[in-house]
Design an enzyme around this catalytic site. Structure first.
Site, PDB file in Angstrom:
ATOM      1  N   ASN A  39      33.311  98.436  11.673  1.00  0.00           N
ATOM      2  CA  ASN A  39      32.850  97.961  10.362  1.00  0.00           C
ATOM      3  C   ASN A  39      31.657  97.027  10.545  1.00  0.00           C
ATOM      4  OD1 ASN A  39      34.781  96.143  11.439  1.00  0.00           O
ATOM      5  ND2 ASN A  39      35.278  95.314   9.435  1.00  0.00           N
ATOM      6  N   GLU A  41      29.665  94.433   8.286  1.00  0.00           N
ATOM      7  CA  GLU A  41      29.604  93.701   7.018  1.00  0.00           C
ATOM      8  C   GLU A  41      28.211  93.118   6.792  1.00  0.00           C
ATOM      9  OE1 GLU A  41      32.875  90.928   7.098  1.00  0.00           O
ATOM     10  OE2 GLU A  41      34.331  92.544   6.828  1.00  0.00           O
ATOM     11  N   CYS A  50      32.590 100.545   6.170  1.00  0.00           N
ATOM     12  CA  CYS A  50      33.821 100.645   6.969  1.00  0.00           C
ATOM     13  C   CYS A  50      33.579 101.422   8.263  1.00  0.00           C
ATOM     14  CB  CYS A  50      34.904 101.371   6.190  1.00  0.00           C
ATOM     15  SG  CYS A  50      35.509 100.517   4.750  1.00  0.00           S
ATOM     16  N   GLU A  52      35.319 103.816   9.636  1.00  0.00           N
ATOM     17  CA  GLU A  52      35.511 105.276   9.556  1.00  0.00           C
ATOM     18  C   GLU A  52      34.228 105.975   9.105  1.00  0.00           C
ATOM     19  OE1 GLU A  52      37.331 102.836   8.342  1.00  0.00           O
ATOM     20  OE2 GLU A  52      39.302 103.526   7.681  1.00  0.00           O
ATOM     21  N   CYS A  83      40.569 103.013   3.446  1.00  0.00           N
ATOM     22  CA  CYS A  83      40.368 102.699   2.017  1.00  0.00           C
ATOM     23  C   CYS A  83      40.059 103.987   1.247  1.00  0.00           C
ATOM     24  CB  CYS A  83      39.241 101.677   1.848  1.00  0.00           C
ATOM     25  SG  CYS A  83      37.584 102.372   1.988  1.00  0.00           S
ATOM     26  N   CYS A  86      36.720 105.693   2.022  1.00  0.00           N
ATOM     27  CA  CYS A  86      36.752 106.400   3.313  1.00  0.00           C
ATOM     28  C   CYS A  86      37.566 107.690   3.216  1.00  0.00           C
ATOM     29  CB  CYS A  86      37.308 105.497   4.409  1.00  0.00           C
ATOM     30  SG  CYS A  86      36.116 104.237   4.899  1.00  0.00           S
TER      31      CYS A  86
END
Ligand code: THU
Length: 129
Positions: A39, A41, A50, A52, A83, A86
């Site tokens: 990830n 940010e 994210c 993935e 999430c 994703c």
């Protein structure tokens, strides 16, 4: 090396100074090659991405058309679920039967769940007709 270990290696590079929740992911493309992501940010929170989706976009950028395995590890005591965004991206490039491996931070707990159980009624291109 197991796919979850590749995800754990990528997790070390997570840029998560805001949530302090480090995630790593690894996918296997149709060619058999492995691609990883963490990830990333951003101080503008919605600009973060994210793990993935980083792994999947790496695979697609390298010419893969689909993924056949996916592993995720996060800095949580229980295996972390992907999430909703994703799941939607995974469903674009994987069969509903894809088995997703989810690991707790120390890999003591590993859960395997099928994409179709996590996203049973996916939006897909069939609706765009
Ligand atoms: N995150 C992922 O990378 N993958 C998931 O499956 C769940 C959440 C990231 C996004 C954000 O950087 C942090 O975890 C906290 O939500």
């Amino acid at each position: 090396m197991k796919l979850i270990e590749k995800a754990a290696e990528a997790q070390k590079n997570a840029h998560a100074p805001y949530s302090k929740f480090n995630v790593g992911s690894a996918v296997v493309g149709e060619s058999g090659k492995i691609y990883v992501g963490c990830n990333v940010e951003n101080s503008s929170y919605p600009a973060g991405i994210c793990a993935e989706r980083v792994a999947i976009t790496q695979a697609i950028t390298q010419g893969e058309k689909s993924i056949k395995e996916l592993a995720i590890i996060a800095s949580s005591d229980k295996p972390c679920m992907p999430c909703g965004i994703c799941l939607q991206v995974i469903s674009e490039f994987a069969s509903p039967d894809l088995e997703i491996s989810l690991a707790s931070k120390d890999q003591s707990k590993v859960q395997k769940l099928k994409l179709k159980d996590l996203l049973p009624h996916a939006f897909n291109k069939s609706f765009l007709k």
